[in-house]
Write an enzyme that holds these catalytic residues in place. Structure first.
Site, mmCIF file in Angstrom:
data_model
loop_
_atom_site.group_PDB
_atom_site.id
_atom_site.type_symbol
_atom_site.label_atom_id
_atom_site.label_comp_id
_atom_site.label_asym_id
_atom_site.label_seq_id
_atom_site.Cartn_x
_atom_site.Cartn_y
_atom_site.Cartn_z
ATOM 1 N N ASP A 10 39.047 37.015 -5.174
ATOM 2 C CA ASP A 10 38.159 37.400 -4.074
ATOM 3 C C ASP A 10 37.542 36.173 -3.405
ATOM 4 O O ASP A 10 37.280 35.157 -4.064
ATOM 5 C CB ASP A 10 37.043 38.314 -4.621
ATOM 6 C CG ASP A 10 36.352 39.099 -3.512
ATOM 7 O OD1 ASP A 10 36.848 39.101 -2.363
ATOM 8 O OD2 ASP A 10 35.310 39.708 -3.798
ATOM 9 N N ASN A 12 38.823 34.752 -0.406
ATOM 10 C CA ASN A 12 39.745 33.973 0.446
ATOM 11 C C ASN A 12 39.282 33.986 1.909
ATOM 12 O O ASN A 12 39.296 32.959 2.591
ATOM 13 C CB ASN A 12 41.160 34.561 0.409
ATOM 14 C CG ASN A 12 41.836 34.387 -0.936
ATOM 15 O OD1 ASN A 12 41.316 33.685 -1.799
ATOM 16 N ND2 ASN A 12 42.978 35.015 -1.123
ATOM 17 N N HIS A 27 44.158 32.836 2.335
ATOM 18 C CA HIS A 27 45.139 33.428 1.421
ATOM 19 C C HIS A 27 46.163 32.378 0.980
ATOM 20 O O HIS A 27 46.583 32.339 -0.173
ATOM 21 C CB HIS A 27 45.847 34.604 2.089
ATOM 22 C CG HIS A 27 44.923 35.750 2.405
ATOM 23 N ND1 HIS A 27 43.989 36.207 1.507
ATOM 24 C CD2 HIS A 27 44.780 36.512 3.522
ATOM 25 C CE1 HIS A 27 43.314 37.218 2.051
ATOM 26 N NE2 HIS A 27 43.764 37.410 3.273
ATOM 27 N N SER A 56 44.777 45.764 -3.291
ATOM 28 C CA SER A 56 44.412 47.122 -3.717
ATOM 29 C C SER A 56 44.980 48.139 -2.733
ATOM 30 O O SER A 56 45.370 47.790 -1.607
ATOM 31 C CB SER A 56 42.890 47.253 -3.761
ATOM 32 O OG SER A 56 42.363 47.173 -2.455
ATOM 33 N N LEU A 122 54.046 33.772 -21.502
ATOM 34 C CA LEU A 122 52.958 34.413 -20.760
ATOM 35 C C LEU A 122 53.457 35.634 -19.972
ATOM 36 O O LEU A 122 54.509 35.574 -19.331
ATOM 37 C CB LEU A 122 52.354 33.394 -19.777
ATOM 38 C CG LEU A 122 51.275 33.910 -18.821
ATOM 39 C CD1 LEU A 122 49.988 34.241 -19.575
ATOM 40 C CD2 LEU A 122 50.970 32.870 -17.739
ATOM 41 N N ARG A 180 31.201 43.552 -8.922
ATOM 42 C CA ARG A 180 31.684 44.926 -9.090
ATOM 43 C C ARG A 180 33.170 44.894 -9.445
ATOM 44 O O ARG A 180 33.836 43.872 -9.280
ATOM 45 C CB ARG A 180 31.429 45.748 -7.830
ATOM 46 C CG ARG A 180 31.963 45.114 -6.577
ATOM 47 C CD ARG A 180 31.731 45.970 -5.333
ATOM 48 N NE ARG A 180 32.172 45.237 -4.170
ATOM 49 C CZ ARG A 180 31.406 44.437 -3.441
ATOM 50 N NH1 ARG A 180 30.128 44.309 -3.727
ATOM 51 N NH2 ARG A 180 31.903 43.766 -2.424
#
Ligand code: FPP
Length: 227
Positions: A10, A12, A27, A56, A122, A180
């Site tokens: 968050d 960008n 971005h 999202s 990973l 949040r």
């Protein structure tokens, strides 16, 4: 070692705005930080699972120009990282509603998952076109479709029906100072330690990540029990 680290990417846009740049520049810079973080965690075997919230279901409501830019960035990235991830033994997974994505993106996602499926290092879980409530509703539908007996529905079984069968998140970072979860992995983050640095993601360097992981070590995790 942190088993499952998650990052809500968050800031960008705000990073770019403060510099008088276009949001797309934020971005682009964020993508660089993301690549550094993935390689750093992989090279130093610091975590086993890394979940990244990069788009999202709500993000589809952004201006078309921005959505198009991001989709193109994802496409180029997924092609570019294939050989690096094969070399580094990194396995890629995707969580999200793929049907909302263009056939081209769906194809590049499926290819990257398939190409890296036998890797044992990973595990990077890209949450793209992702919403946690949708994931939970979809899992419930699949359970009903499979005619699972009521008495067999357990938390463990439910986890297997989510987009990916991953262990709980241990440590969740959201950059940019917002505090949040925004519909991100609500089931998986039930016991996660939360960390909200003020730093915008394009400034979230390896040094910032190291600081975060140091903070995690100091947390006293009790899982509701008395120690
Ligand atoms: C949040 O910042 C960021 C996004 C919605 C996109 C995340 C994408 C990247 C880091 C690009 C690279 C990713 C891959 C997988 C290639 P924001 O736009 O919500 O920022 P703001 O809240 O300041 O507006």
């Amino acid at each position: 070692m942190t088993n499952h680290l998650a990052i809500i990417v968050d800031g960008n846009g705000r990073w770019a705005k403060e510099k008088g740049l276009k949001r797309s520049e934020g971005h682009k810079e964020g993508a660089k930080r993301l690549e550094e973080i993935i390689l750093y965690l992989s090279d130093n075997s610091l975590v086993k699972y890394l979940s990244l919230y990069v788009f999202s279901t709500e993000n589809f409501a952004r201006p078309k120009e921005e959505v198009d830019y991001l989709m193109k960035l994802f496409m180029v990235w997924f092609k570019k990282v294939k050989n690096v991830y094969l070399d580094k033994n990194i396995k890629v997974l995707f969580s999200g509603d793929r049907t909302l994505l263009s056939p081209k993106i769906q194809k590049s996602i499926a290819e990257l998952e398939d190409n890296t499926k036998n890797n044992t290092g990973l595990v990077v879980n890209f949450c793209l076109s992702y919403g946690s409530r949708r994931e939970i509703v979809e899992a419930s539908k699949k359970i009903i479709k499979d005619n699972i007996k009521l008495s067999d529905i357990t938390e463990d079984l439910f986890s297997h029906y989510l987009y990916q069968d991953l262990p709980d998140i241990d440590f969740l970072i959201r950059t940019s100072g917002e505090m949040r979860l925004s519909n991100f992995m609500l089931w998986q983050s039930s016991y996660a330690e939360l960390y909200f640095p003020k730093t915008y993601f394009p400034d979230f360097t390896i040094d910032e990540l190291k600081k975060a992981l140091e903070e995690y070590k100091l947390r006293d995790r009790r899982f509701g029990k008395v120690k």
